[in-house]
Write a protein that holds these residues in place. Structure first.
Motif, PDB file in Angstrom:
ATOM      1  N   LEU A  68       0.670  -1.173   0.212  1.00 53.35           N
ATOM      2  CA  LEU A  68       0.020  -0.119  -0.134  1.00 53.35           C
ATOM      3  C   LEU A  68       0.896   1.151   0.053  1.00 53.35           C
ATOM      4  N   ASP A  69       0.255   2.441  -0.461  1.00 49.54           N
ATOM      5  CA  ASP A  69       1.060   3.553  -0.503  1.00 49.54           C
ATOM      6  C   ASP A  69       0.661   4.370   0.632  1.00 49.54           C
ATOM      7  N   TYR A  70       1.698   4.054   1.590  1.00 52.50           N
ATOM      8  CA  TYR A  70       1.645   4.629   3.007  1.00 52.50           C
ATOM      9  C   TYR A  70       1.988   6.195   3.106  1.00 52.50           C
ATOM     10  N   ALA A  71       1.436   6.895   3.918  1.00 54.82           N
ATOM     11  CA  ALA A  71       2.010   8.282   4.368  1.00 54.82           C
ATOM     12  C   ALA A  71       3.229   8.290   5.165  1.00 54.82           C
ATOM     13  N   ASP A  72       4.204   8.993   4.955  1.00 56.87           N
ATOM     14  CA  ASP A  72       5.299   9.077   5.532  1.00 56.87           C
ATOM     15  C   ASP A  72       5.176  10.038   7.014  1.00 56.87           C
ATOM     16  N   LEU A  73       4.947   9.368   7.942  1.00 56.31           N
ATOM     17  CA  LEU A  73       4.335  10.235   9.059  1.00 56.31           C
ATOM     18  C   LEU A  73       5.572  10.178  10.240  1.00 56.31           C
ATOM     19  N   ALA A  74       5.650  11.184  11.185  1.00 54.06           N
ATOM     20  CA  ALA A  74       6.755  11.107  11.854  1.00 54.06           C
ATOM     21  C   ALA A  74       6.380  10.272  13.310  1.00 54.06           C
ATOM     22  N   ILE A  75       7.363   9.757  13.753  1.00 53.89           N
ATOM     23  CA  ILE A  75       7.369   8.696  14.847  1.00 53.89           C
ATOM     24  C   ILE A  75       7.923   9.562  16.134  1.00 53.89           C
ATOM     25  N   ILE A  76       7.205   9.913  16.990  1.00 55.51           N
ATOM     26  CA  ILE A  76       7.523  10.464  18.192  1.00 55.51           C
ATOM     27  C   ILE A  76       7.656   9.732  19.668  1.00 55.51           C
ATOM     28  N   ASP A  77       8.808   9.723  20.111  1.00 56.20           N
ATOM     29  CA  ASP A  77       9.097   8.927  21.244  1.00 56.20           C
ATOM     30  C   ASP A  77       8.630   9.819  22.560  1.00 56.20           C
ATOM     31  N   LEU A  78       7.483   9.641  23.076  1.00 58.85           N
ATOM     32  CA  LEU A  78       6.891  10.402  24.121  1.00 58.85           C
ATOM     33  C   LEU A  78       7.850  10.215  25.607  1.00 58.85           C
ATOM     34  N   THR A  82      12.132  15.032  30.047  1.00 61.11           N
ATOM     35  CA  THR A  82      13.509  16.064  30.456  1.00 61.11           C
ATOM     36  C   THR A  82      13.159  17.357  29.450  1.00 61.11           C
ATOM     37  N   PRO A  83      13.701  18.416  30.055  1.00 61.36           N
ATOM     38  CA  PRO A  83      13.798  19.649  29.323  1.00 61.36           C
ATOM     39  C   PRO A  83      14.246  19.694  27.886  1.00 61.36           C
ATOM     40  N   GLU A  84      15.355  18.849  27.938  1.00 64.27           N
ATOM     41  CA  GLU A  84      16.095  18.773  26.653  1.00 64.27           C
ATOM     42  C   GLU A  84      15.307  17.864  25.507  1.00 64.27           C
ATOM     43  N   GLY A  85      14.726  16.823  26.110  1.00 64.50           N
ATOM     44  CA  GLY A  85      13.943  16.064  25.345  1.00 64.50           C
ATOM     45  C   GLY A  85      12.535  16.850  24.789  1.00 64.50           C
ATOM     46  N   ARG A  86      11.936  17.702  25.578  1.00 68.72           N
ATOM     47  CA  ARG A  86      10.864  18.440  25.193  1.00 68.72           C
ATOM     48  C   ARG A  86      11.124  19.533  24.289  1.00 68.72           C
ATOM     49  N   ILE A  99       1.403  15.850  24.955  1.00 67.25           N
ATOM     50  CA  ILE A  99       1.587  16.508  23.535  1.00 67.25           C
ATOM     51  C   ILE A  99       0.949  18.141  23.631  1.00 67.25           C
ATOM     52  N   LEU A 100      -0.003  18.300  24.298  1.00 71.27           N
ATOM     53  CA  LEU A 100      -0.397  19.663  24.520  1.00 71.27           C
ATOM     54  C   LEU A 100       0.721  20.656  24.779  1.00 71.27           C
ATOM     55  N   ARG A 101       1.454  20.307  25.535  1.00 71.93           N
ATOM     56  CA  ARG A 101       2.698  21.016  26.211  1.00 71.93           C
ATOM     57  C   ARG A 101       3.814  21.106  25.100  1.00 71.93           C
ATOM     58  N   LEU A 102       3.879  20.282  23.996  1.00 68.83           N
ATOM     59  CA  LEU A 102       4.688  20.305  22.933  1.00 68.83           C
ATOM     60  C   LEU A 102       4.291  21.278  22.070  1.00 68.83           C
ATOM     61  N   LEU A 103       2.732  21.040  21.954  1.00 72.07           N
ATOM     62  CA  LEU A 103       2.424  22.113  20.870  1.00 72.07           C
ATOM     63  C   LEU A 103       2.330  23.348  21.265  1.00 72.07           C
ATOM     64  N   ALA A 104       2.066  23.584  22.697  1.00 68.70           N
ATOM     65  CA  ALA A 104       2.314  25.058  23.100  1.00 68.70           C
ATOM     66  C   ALA A 104       3.866  25.764  22.875  1.00 68.70           C
ATOM     67  N   ARG A 105       4.521  24.668  23.099  1.00 67.30           N
ATOM     68  CA  ARG A 105       6.099  25.157  22.990  1.00 67.30           C
ATOM     69  C   ARG A 105       6.141  25.591  21.630  1.00 67.30           C
ATOM     70  N   GLY A 106       5.693  25.011  20.275  1.00 66.94           N
ATOM     71  CA  GLY A 106       5.765  25.218  19.070  1.00 66.94           C
ATOM     72  C   GLY A 106       5.010  26.627  18.650  1.00 66.94           C
ATOM     73  N   LEU A 107       4.094  27.114  19.497  1.00 61.58           N
ATOM     74  CA  LEU A 107       3.573  28.428  19.280  1.00 61.58           C
ATOM     75  C   LEU A 107       4.223  29.425  20.369  1.00 61.58           C
ATOM     76  N   GLU A 108       5.423  29.006  21.100  1.00 59.09           N
ATOM     77  CA  GLU A 108       6.232  29.805  21.845  1.00 59.09           C
ATOM     78  C   GLU A 108       5.261  30.370  22.899  1.00 59.09           C
ATOM     79  N   LEU A 109       4.596  29.598  23.495  1.00 61.15           N
ATOM     80  CA  LEU A 109       3.729  30.010  24.405  1.00 61.15           C
ATOM     81  C   LEU A 109       4.155  29.267  25.800  1.00 61.15           C
ATOM     82  N   PRO A 110       3.691  29.593  27.048  1.00 62.78           N
ATOM     83  CA  PRO A 110       4.034  28.723  28.156  1.00 62.78           C
ATOM     84  C   PRO A 110       3.425  27.403  28.142  1.00 62.78           C
ATOM     85  N   GLU A 111       4.278  26.350  28.723  1.00 64.53           N
ATOM     86  CA  GLU A 111       3.845  25.129  28.450  1.00 64.53           C
ATOM     87  C   GLU A 111       2.643  24.422  28.647  1.00 64.53           C
TER      88      GLU A 111
END
Length: 365
Positions: A24-34, A39-43, A163-175
């Motif tokens: 099958l033609d699969y989507a190339d999706l990222a795999i996130i190791d939660l 750790t702050p570095e990991g986040r 996940i929500l904390r990571l998404l907030a960081r992506g918006l440069e908002l408080p975690e």
């Protein structure tokens, strides 16, 4: 703190069907190791990965999410109970009232949604609010409500919130910006639903061009799907090609919904996805799905988080004026009551639309 899965009530084992051997033609999706989010570095690193995955596809996988394979198996065992161990007559007793109340709690029985050309769906859901005491449940399921509560708590605190904390960081908002909008005990309709998809007749497949559920976006913030082997889920890629979502044992499939797109000012897009007939070597199997559909608290206005430095730099894609932003309650009720029941308007190119709360909602055939 989240509770552990109950192992007290005996339960028959649900045997997952074999994986497909079709190429099958699969989507190339990222795999996130939660596990790296501890750790702050990991986040910091994961926030970039999640941000890019959301911008590119709106879908990604999560591994090391805190459930062992045996715990995930237990959840599939419990998920099978409302379908395999409840009679059709009893299912009707616990049927939901989606069109009247805008709530998915209870059974969404087969043939409720119109798919196309007079064909209705063969998907059966049993939807449970994260607060299992909201309503009564079928007798066969009652011994396992502790498992359902533990499942909801685990997904809410150990998967959704990181996940929500990571998404907030992506918006440069408080975690905790997005976490604070998703209270576990607040009034709302976050669900821990199960879905069983049954094979259809050849005539129905021909009439719907093998589509079981039209291309759509989810209406909440984040959807968590427990990966299972029977194919059918596809996403619409940015270049307009439908691609399959691959099964990864004991992984989660994560996607953003309308509410996340609204809050992020279009930065994190709600991805269009659909369900089609499984590949030929799986077409005789029932497809059992386990989800956690998350939404903000009911009273949250789904207006863009304009304080985000990212949005201030790149601009905001608005679907409505900020003053007209619907609350989560208004949006979920509008989407829930209309889905599969409203008359859609064809806008060409395989796209149909309807207007809900002043917002154009598209469906893809």
């Amino acid at each position: 703190m989240p509770t552990a899965l109950s192992e007290l009530a005996p339960l028959s084992r649900y045997e997952l069907p074999p994986e497909s051997s079709v190429d099958l033609d699969y989507a190339d999706l990222a795999i996130i190791d939660l596990s790296r989010a501890t750790t702050p570095e990991g986040r910091e690193d994961l926030a970039i990965q999640v941000r890019d995955a959301m911008i590119q596809h709106g879908f990604f996988y999560v591994v090391n999410h805190g459930y062992t394979p045996s715990q995930a198996q237990r959840i599939f065992d419990v998920a099978d109970v409302p379908f395999a161990h409840v009679s059709d007559d009893e299912k009707k007793v616990y049927a939901g009232t989606m069109k009247a109340t805008g709530s998915y709690q209870g059974y969404k029985l087969r043939q409720y949604w119109h798919i196309d050309a007079g064909v209705h769906d063969q998907l059966e859901h049993y939807n449970i609010n994260r607060d299992t005491s909201k309503r009564q449940h079928p007798e066969a399921l009652r011994p396992y409500l502790g498992d359902v509560t533990a499942f909801a708590e685990h997904n809410h605190f150990n998967v959704l919130h990181p996940i929500l904390r990571l998404l907030a960081r992506g918006l440069e908002l408080p975690e905790d910006t997005l976490v604070d909008l998703h209270g576990f005990s607040a009034i709302g309709e976050t669900y821990a639903p199960n879905e069983s998809s049954y094979p259809r007749s050849l005539e129905e497949e021909e009439k719907t061009k093998n589509v079981w559920l039209k291309g759509h976006t989810d209406f909440g913030t984040i959807t968590i799907l427990y990966s299972q082997p029977v194919g059918g889920l596809q996403i619409l890629t940015p270049n307009g090609v439908w691609k399959w979502v691959k099964y990864i044992p004991n992984a989660l499939v994560i996607n953003a919904g309308d509410a996340m797109e609204f809050l992020s000012g279009g930065y994190y897009r709600a991805t269009i996805h659909r369900v089609i007939q499984p590949p030929e070597d799986q077409q005789n199997y029932t497809r059992l799905g386990v989800f956690y559909f998350s939404m903000t608290d009911d009273n949250v206005k789904l207006a863009p988080l304009v304080e985000s430095p990212v949005l201030q730099r790149i601009g905001i894609v608005r679907r409505f004026d900020d003053k007209d932003a619907p609350t989560m309650e208004t949006w979920r009720k509008g989407r829930t009551s209309a889905y599969g029941q409203s008359n859609l308007t064809s806008t060409g190119g395989g796209v149909e639309s309807e207007v809900i709360n002043g917002v154009v909602v598209k469906h893809y055939t």
